[in-house]
Design a protein around this motif. Structure first.
Motif: not given
Length: 591
Positions: A410-429
């Protein structure tokens, strides 16, 4: 290495050992009251031991002059001294054990907390068995140094001081003769302690190897048996166990030699004492009772001197273990400098000239990756093994940090996110499903999903086509599934992982070979379930079987860490390039 350089090295080691020990003792601080009671117990014990030696004078007098009063006094004195010493022993042993277990608990929790926050590369570099050994064996060794060692040093050290004080008070000249052997004992202890520290490090390493080899053989028992690896594993285990045995025996021999050497030195001191004592000018005005009390004090000192010198082995083991434990605790945790913490993102993903290389590697694994993925689009990554597909998707949850370019959501660099907030957006199988030795429900509603209701769990399981086998289980959702889901088939485990991803309901979904463990029948079910779950989500799919990704909005073909083709299934077939080749190969294999 010249002598001055050696001296510098040993001095810096001494400083670091002392710094480590001081850091260790800081863990005792919160339990100062229990520790103070242990110290009080040691003081009482030392006073009682000194009192025993001093009482010998009265014992001799009572034997020489056996009046009724002396008989009662002597009986009371013996009982009193031992009762007093018993109180001291209880206080020192119980409270120091209490402090010791608390220190172990605090250290274990801190090491485990740090392990939970370390970057992926740390786990790539360290075998799981060795990390488990740090948490179990090494932490126990550390506690030995902070507690048992301190108890013995205090108790026996105070006893030595008490006995010495009594001897000086009785006859200072004789005490000086006895003390002449002190510096030689010091040299023996110094040599032994350096050797203990060296061997302790090796013992810890070999204990790590033992847990590592054992955990590998136990967790991989099916492969071991299928490929006839039992003898090889037995050999491997015997080797590491043998190494541990050798180091432990070296430790035992050093301890076994140093203790009697020190005892012989103390015996020489006592013999010199007795010889000197019998000279009239030295004995002076001492009575027989005083002489016996003096000799008793000198001989009583042999045990505490032996104990204090043997405690060095414990301290050196503890310091060596502490270096290792603190080494893990001082590891740099994952860098989490971001502040952006959205509740839910739309899921627009941009890879902007991204490159990546693993530590210690010269060549980039990914180079010049640029791609825009609009929210809700499904993108499939295909290519030969080692082309960089899994690495590319591992950068999204920041399991590894990209070394060049930028990735934006969404236009925000991954490094701007807190790790917890970033990983909360992703589901992984992933292909290698990780399940825990718990119930099916707890495995689906894992971690942050624990608050989900039973209905939500059942719904996710139904969408993943998992209810058909869950409802056949004896306990339904409450069935325990064993270590890493050993009670389930590959396809069933995969469906639980998909149910977990469905329940998370994240805007970004990563499917890394998600259907690889399934038979054709299950795959058809799962494919339908995945199509449901992919709706309205940005999905990155890695697939070997091209039949599973024909409906993807876009297919990226990777080779040598670069994107070499991009388009829809029919466009890429028409282009007759790398994708068409891969398709042709698979088609002919299936035929």
């Amino acid at each position: 290495m010249n002598d001055s350089a050696k001296a510098d090295v040993s001095e810096s080691q001494g400083v670091s050992n002392w710094a480590t020990y001081k850091r260790l003792l800081a863990y005792v601080k919160p339990f100062w009251l229990a520790f103070s009671l242990a110290v009080l117990g040691n003081v009482i014990y030392a006073a009682a031991s000194t009192g025993m030696a001093a009482a010998m004078e009265y014992v001799i007098e009572a034997i020489e002059n056996p009046t009724e009063q002396n008989r009662i006094l002597l009986t009371l004195l013996i009982v009193g001294v031992f009762a007093f010493r018993g109180v001291g022993t209880f206080l020192s042993q119980y409270f120091i054990s209490y402090v010791g277990r608390q220190v172990i608990n605090a250290l274990r929790n801190q090491v485990f907390d740090r392990l939970m926050s370390l970057p992926s590369r740390y786990f790539d570099d360290n075998a799981s068995g060795r990390l488990v050994s740090k948490l179990t064996f090494n932490v126990e060794q550390v506690a030995e140094a902070t507690t048992n060692a301190v108890t013995i040093t205090l108790r026996e050290g105070l006893t030595i001081l008490g006995l010495l004080g009594f001897m000086l008070y009785t006859n200072w000249k004789l005490t000086v003769v006895f003390l002449a052997v002190g510096p030689i004992i010091g040299l023996v202890v110094n040599y032994a302690s350096k050797r203990f520290r060296r061997i302790s490090k090796r013992i810890q390493g070999s204990m790590g190897d033992i847990t590592h080899v054992a955990s590998e053989s136990i967790s991989g028992y099916r492969v071991v048996r299928t490929f006839g690896g039992e003898d090889y594993e037995r050999e491997r285990f015997r080797d590491v166990s043998e190494r541990n045995l050798k180091q432990s025996l070296k430790m035992a021999s050093t301890q076994a030699i140093s203790v009697p050497v020190i005892q012989v030195l103390v015996a020489l001191a006592i013999a010199a004492l007795v010889w000197t004592m019998l000279a009239p000018e030295i004995r002076g005005e001492m009575s027989t009772g005083e002489l016996i009390a003096f000799i008793t004090a000198a001989t009583t000192m042999a045990k505490p001197i032996r104990q204090v010198t043997s405690v060095h082995a414990k301290i050196q083991k503890g310091v060596a273990a502490a270096h290792d434990v603190f080494g893990t605790m001082d590891e740099e945790p994952e860098h989490d400098g971001g502040t952006y913490s959205p509740t839910r993102v739309n899921g627009d993903i941009t890879f902007d000239d991204v490159s990546f290389r693993y530590r210690d590697q010269l060549d980039d694994v990914l180079t010049g990756i640029s791609v825009d993925i609009p929210a809700g689009q499904s993108v499939a990554l295909v290519g030969r093994s080692g082309s960089g597909k899994s690495t590319m998707v591992s950068l999204l949850p920041r399991f590894y940090e990209y070394t060049g370019g930028d990735i934006r959501i969404d236009g925000h660099s991954l490094k701007e996110f807190t790790l917890q907030a970033l990983r909360a957006q992703i589901a992984l199988v992933t292909q290698n499903v990780v399940l825990f030795n718990d119930t099916i429900a707890s495995n689906i509603a894992y971690g942050a999903l624990r608050h989900c209701s039973r209905e939500e769990i059942r719904e996710a399981a139904a969408k993943a086509h998992a209810l058909e086998f869950i409802d056949r289980m004896p306990g339904g959702l409450d069935t325990m599934i064993g270590d890493n889901g050993v009670m389930l088939s590959g396809g069933q485990r995969q469906r639980l992982a998909i149910a977990r991803a469905l329940l998370k309901n994240a805007p970004i979904l990563i499917l890394d070979e998600a259907t690889s463990a399934l038979d054709t029948e299950s795959e058809r079910h799962i494919q339908e379930a995945l199509e449901t779950v992919m709706q309205g989500r940005t999905t990155l799919v890695i697939a070997h079987r091209l039949s599973t990704i024909e409906k993807a909005d876009r297919i990226l073909v990777m080779d040598g860490g670069q994107i070499v083709e991009s388009g829809r299934h029919d466009e890429l077939l028409a282009a007759d390039g790398a994708y068409a080749q891969l398709h042709q190969m698979q088609f002919s294999e299936q035929a």
